[in-house]
Enzyme design. Structure first.
Site, mmCIF file in Angstrom:
data_model
loop_
_atom_site.group_PDB
_atom_site.id
_atom_site.type_symbol
_atom_site.label_atom_id
_atom_site.label_comp_id
_atom_site.label_asym_id
_atom_site.label_seq_id
_atom_site.Cartn_x
_atom_site.Cartn_y
_atom_site.Cartn_z
ATOM 1 N N HIS A 48 0.473 -9.058 1.204
ATOM 2 C CA HIS A 48 -0.846 -8.945 1.818
ATOM 3 C C HIS A 48 -0.867 -9.535 3.221
ATOM 4 O O HIS A 48 -1.568 -9.032 4.101
ATOM 5 C CB HIS A 48 -1.880 -9.655 0.925
ATOM 6 C CG HIS A 48 -3.293 -9.378 1.291
ATOM 7 N ND1 HIS A 48 -3.933 -8.199 0.977
ATOM 8 C CD2 HIS A 48 -4.210 -10.131 1.947
ATOM 9 C CE1 HIS A 48 -5.172 -8.238 1.417
ATOM 10 N NE2 HIS A 48 -5.378 -9.399 2.008
ATOM 11 N N TYR A 51 3.097 -8.000 5.404
ATOM 12 C CA TYR A 51 3.371 -6.564 5.575
ATOM 13 C C TYR A 51 4.874 -6.269 5.482
ATOM 14 O O TYR A 51 5.399 -5.401 6.180
ATOM 15 C CB TYR A 51 2.817 -6.060 6.918
ATOM 16 C CG TYR A 51 1.314 -6.124 7.014
ATOM 17 C CD1 TYR A 51 0.523 -5.056 6.626
ATOM 18 C CD2 TYR A 51 0.665 -7.260 7.479
ATOM 19 C CE1 TYR A 51 -0.864 -5.107 6.705
ATOM 20 C CE2 TYR A 51 -0.712 -7.334 7.555
ATOM 21 C CZ TYR A 51 -1.477 -6.251 7.167
ATOM 22 O OH TYR A 51 -2.837 -6.312 7.239
ATOM 23 N N LYS A 90 -12.706 -2.881 12.404
ATOM 24 C CA LYS A 90 -11.564 -2.962 11.504
ATOM 25 C C LYS A 90 -12.005 -2.576 10.095
ATOM 26 O O LYS A 90 -13.187 -2.647 9.761
ATOM 27 C CB LYS A 90 -10.996 -4.383 11.497
ATOM 28 C CG LYS A 90 -9.638 -4.522 10.777
ATOM 29 C CD LYS A 90 -9.176 -5.967 10.779
ATOM 30 C CE LYS A 90 -7.800 -6.136 10.155
ATOM 31 N NZ LYS A 90 -7.396 -7.554 10.083
ATOM 32 N N HIS A 94 -10.460 -5.092 -0.462
ATOM 33 C CA HIS A 94 -10.691 -6.180 -1.416
ATOM 34 C C HIS A 94 -10.606 -5.578 -2.815
ATOM 35 O O HIS A 94 -11.520 -5.705 -3.628
ATOM 36 C CB HIS A 94 -12.027 -6.869 -1.153
ATOM 37 C CG HIS A 94 -11.889 -8.343 -0.979
ATOM 38 N ND1 HIS A 94 -12.753 -9.262 -1.508
ATOM 39 C CD2 HIS A 94 -10.935 -9.077 -0.323
ATOM 40 C CE1 HIS A 94 -12.371 -10.483 -1.188
ATOM 41 N NE2 HIS A 94 -11.263 -10.399 -0.469
#
Length: 742
Positions: A48, A51, A90, A94
């Site tokens: 997370h 990357y 952005k 979640h």
């Protein structure tokens, strides 16, 4: 004093580190890490935050453009909209928290993305959300829908940002792992953007906002793993949000930013104090020393490990000009928020953590980020899907009944039940709210300017052909912005996939990113921010590949905007882009034939550009005020949606070809436009000059939608079919739609 636990293979595995990754840790620091240090590496090196499986592919995406001020790598992307203004935006996921605890998972997803935007110095002006749930008849789906929608609305409404768009889809592949992708956009001045790069040695590192608790400890690591039968044990890793505190934090941050006190600022999101401190220091080639005894806490006897990994919400970390400390503290105290100097910047490139008078972490700060594992994972080329022809699929005996069934199916039915729970008008700038092709918000303080927002992806296309599906997600987002008259500026992505350690999943990811990149390049639509969410699997079952694209467009003159609810009796309807022919991977095939096969409709990026530029030109000229892009369900569904929204019928010529292909084909790059009768001939002539396929469909008016020889339905029946599914479903009255074309 607590005794340090032994670092065992089981403890290492529980922190999401593979044996070879732990060996890399040992090589970097030359000793066994403390528990706090193990937690820090776990946080910084999980999927997370680091990357590690996707970096290699993300670097291939186009991220630059004439309007791009800040691309990927900051809290949010920044794009110039002229006159000294910029839009900051952005999208983030979640997913795992929302499945475990739907209300708080969704709420804190909204809170986190809003912080990403105002951390950059922007006041949030719009939000969207893209939601994917399991099969409607799955026992958990209704519970998840209710909780997630309530969480999105509960946070966004209380904070005071309008929700102007989004998506809701259902499919059995999301049964064990729903998706909650949250988008936010804000306005800032181009000369007042704030970044996370720390500068200067010996400067105070300041903790701002709410107190730290034990909620969310290990959240980022949890988000980087598959679900299994222990899912309920992960509930404590979900954060708890407070939108009213966040509203105060927004106002305090913007007030402080105006004083010139802020050198660097970072939202405390995933991995909390750890990630924010490390990123600020590492970006500035500085070290950071933290004293956890100074951190405001709301629970007793918190350990250093818990404080470093807590993901308690509504918190910021800032590097501050020392001479502005008293002024800064007064601002935060006025807003009822914590303000504490918790550390300082150093010149030794070390990340030191002190707690109860002793050092519990001393690590090379650059290596926490730069030396994170990076994988070029093996991947398999997805097998090509079979191309289906219209003749391979039976025509429905009753096209009218087929249209009613589609309008009342879970993925096509009106989302009014959802968006009426969101405040879509707060701030007083919303010009178009959910239900059309794109949300539109005027630029406050500017006499003519507006911004448009859309979120799009068709996961069933991505499953059938990830490359074409990735291209189509970008193309549809670009098309939806165009359909309201906006110039598409830039995009953010939220790449949701299964376990990247499986070559077939990594193949989906690689090809989808290639498709996204190709479309962004061809359409001049760079990716300026985004998020990757992997390991979306439960007991080995992956979600559909879902590369969500959120886009922003600029409208120079808001008196020239097209809508879907403005069709007027006497208007002449045109189809831009050619008749339908493609039924593979279509909603018609799935909902009415019970099949999920066939290649998706191919995307011609040249046609998309040509047709979109033509339509946008008509809208900007004032010739077209009613427009709708064609997507799921093809021409028939688009016509029905236009008529329902406008409470006006239409009489349409059928066209040549198989009825189901003409009506329900999902060929790309197409729009419905309506023009006044006196403008019809000029539109035909201009289309001919531009080489744009155009067919005159018919005329608006009356209270029925009639397609000659194919269907004739009362507008009232269309409206009932479209509007009733969602409220009936949420009331527990769900009836499975017809599964066969008869």
């Amino acid at each position: 004093m607590l005794t340090e636990p032994e670092i065992t293979p089981d403890l290492i595995a529980a922190h999401g580190l593979k044996p070879d990754e732990y060996e890399r840790v040992l090589a970097l620091i030359g000793r066994t890490p403390t528990l706090t240090e193990l937690g820090i590496f776990s946080a910084m090196w999980n999927e997370h935050c680091s990357y590690k499986s996707s970096k290699r592919w993300l670097r291939t995406l186009p991220t630059k453009g004439s309007r791009v001020i800040q691309g990927p790598g900051e809290n949010a992307g920044v794009v110039d909209i002229g006159d000294g203004d910029c839009v900051v935006f952005k999208m983030e996921s979640h997913n795992h928290p929302s499945y475990i605890e739907p209300y708080q998972g969704a709420a804190t997803g909204v809170g986190g993305i809003l912080r990403d935007v105002f951390t950059m110095g922007a006041r949030p002006i719009a939000a969207m959300n893209a939601l994917r749930f399991g099969a409607p008849d799955h026992p958990k789906t209704r519970h998840l829908v209710a909780g997630v929608v309530a969480g999105v609305g509960g946070y966004g409404n209380s904070f005071g940002v309008p929700t102007v768009g989004g998506e809701v889809n259902f499919h059995p592949r999301y049964n064990g792992n729903c998706l909650v992708n949250a988008f936010a956009a804000g306005l800032a001045k181009t000369d007042a953007i704030f970044y996370s790069k720390a500068e200067g040695v010996g400067l105070p590192v300041v903790y701002l906002g709410a107190k730290t608790g034990r909620d969310g400890v290990g959240g980022a690591t949890m988000a980087s793993a598959e679900f299994d039968e222990t899912i309920e044990e992960k509930r404590p890793t979900v954060q708890v949000g407070d939108p009213f505190t966040e509203k105060c934090l927004l106002e305090a941050c913007l007030e402080l930013m105006a004083t010139g006190a802020v050198i660097a600022i970072q939202d405390m999101g995933a991995a909390g104090l750890t990630c924010s401190a490390v990123e600020m220091g590492a970006k500035g080639d500085l070290g950071v020393e933290l004293d956890l005894d100074a951190v405001p806490v709301r629970e007793d006897r918190m350990t250093a490990y818990e404080m470093m990994l807590s993901e308690s919400q509504e918190r910021m970390l800032m590097v501050l000009r020392p001479d502005k400390r008293d002024e800064a503290e007064a601002i935060f105290r006025k807003w009822g928020l914590d303000f504490a100097v918790v550390g300082r910047t150093t010149d030794d490139l070390r990340f030191r953590v002190l707690w109860e008078g002793r050092e519990v972490a001393n690590l090379p700060i650059k290596d926490l980020g730069d030396a994170a594992p990076e994988y070029d994972r093996p991947w398999l080329e997805p097998a090509p899907a079979k191309i289906l022809h219209a003749t391979d699929i039976p025509e429905p005996a009753d096209c009218g009944a087929a249209l009613l069934a589609l309008l009342g199916s879970p993925d096509i039915a009106s989302r009014r039940w959802v968006f009426e729970q969101y405040d879509t008008l707060i701030q007083g700038n919303s010009l178009q709210t959910p239900g059309g092709d794109a949300g539109v918000v005027r630029v406050d303080g500017h006499p003519a300017k507006a911004l448009a927002f859309s979120s799009d992806v068709t996961p069933r296309y991505c499953e059938a052909d990830p490359y074409q599906g990735g291209m189509q997600a970008v193309a549809e987002c670009w098309r939806n912005l165009t359909a309201v008259g906006a110039e598409p500026l830039a995009a953010t992505d939220n790449l949701n996939f299964g376990n990247p350690e499986k070559p077939e999943i990594m193949g989906q990811f690689a090809k989808a990113v290639q498709g996204v990149g190709a479309a962004c390049e061809a359409l001049g639509f760079p990716i300026v921010s985004g998020n990757v969410s992997l390991y979306n699997e439960t007991l080995g079952q992956a979600i559909l590949p879902t590369p969500t694209i959120g886009g922003v467009g600029l409208i120079a003159d808001r008196s020239r905007i097209a809508r879907t609810d403005s069709l007027t009796a006497g208007d002449v309807l045109f189809l831009v882009g050619g008749d339908g022919s493609h039924l593979g991977a279509s909603i018609f095939l799935r909902e009415l034939c019970g099949r999920e096969d066939g290649a998706p409709p191919p995307v011609s990026l040249a046609d998309e550009r040509r047709n979109g530029d033509f339509v946008r030109g008509l809208i900007r000229a004032g010739t077209v005020a009613t427009c709708h892009d064609l997507s799921d369900g093809g021409l028939a569904v688009a016509l029905a949606e236009l008529c329902i929204a406008s409470d006006t019928g239409a009489h349409i010529e059928a066209g040549d070809g198989p009825a189901h292909a003409i009506l329900f084909g999902e060929d790309q790059g197409r729009y419905l436009v309506a023009v006044a009768p006196q403008d019809a001939d000029a539109v035909v002539a201009s289309a001919g000059t531009a080489g744009v396929p155009l067919r005159r469909l018919g005329v608006a008016g009356g209270d029925r939608l009639a397609v000659e020889g194919r269907l004739d339905l009362a507008l009232a029946d269309l409206t009932v079919a479209h509007e009733r599914w969602f409220p009936d479903y949420m009331a527990g009255e769900f009836v499975e739609p017809a599964a066969a074309a008869e």
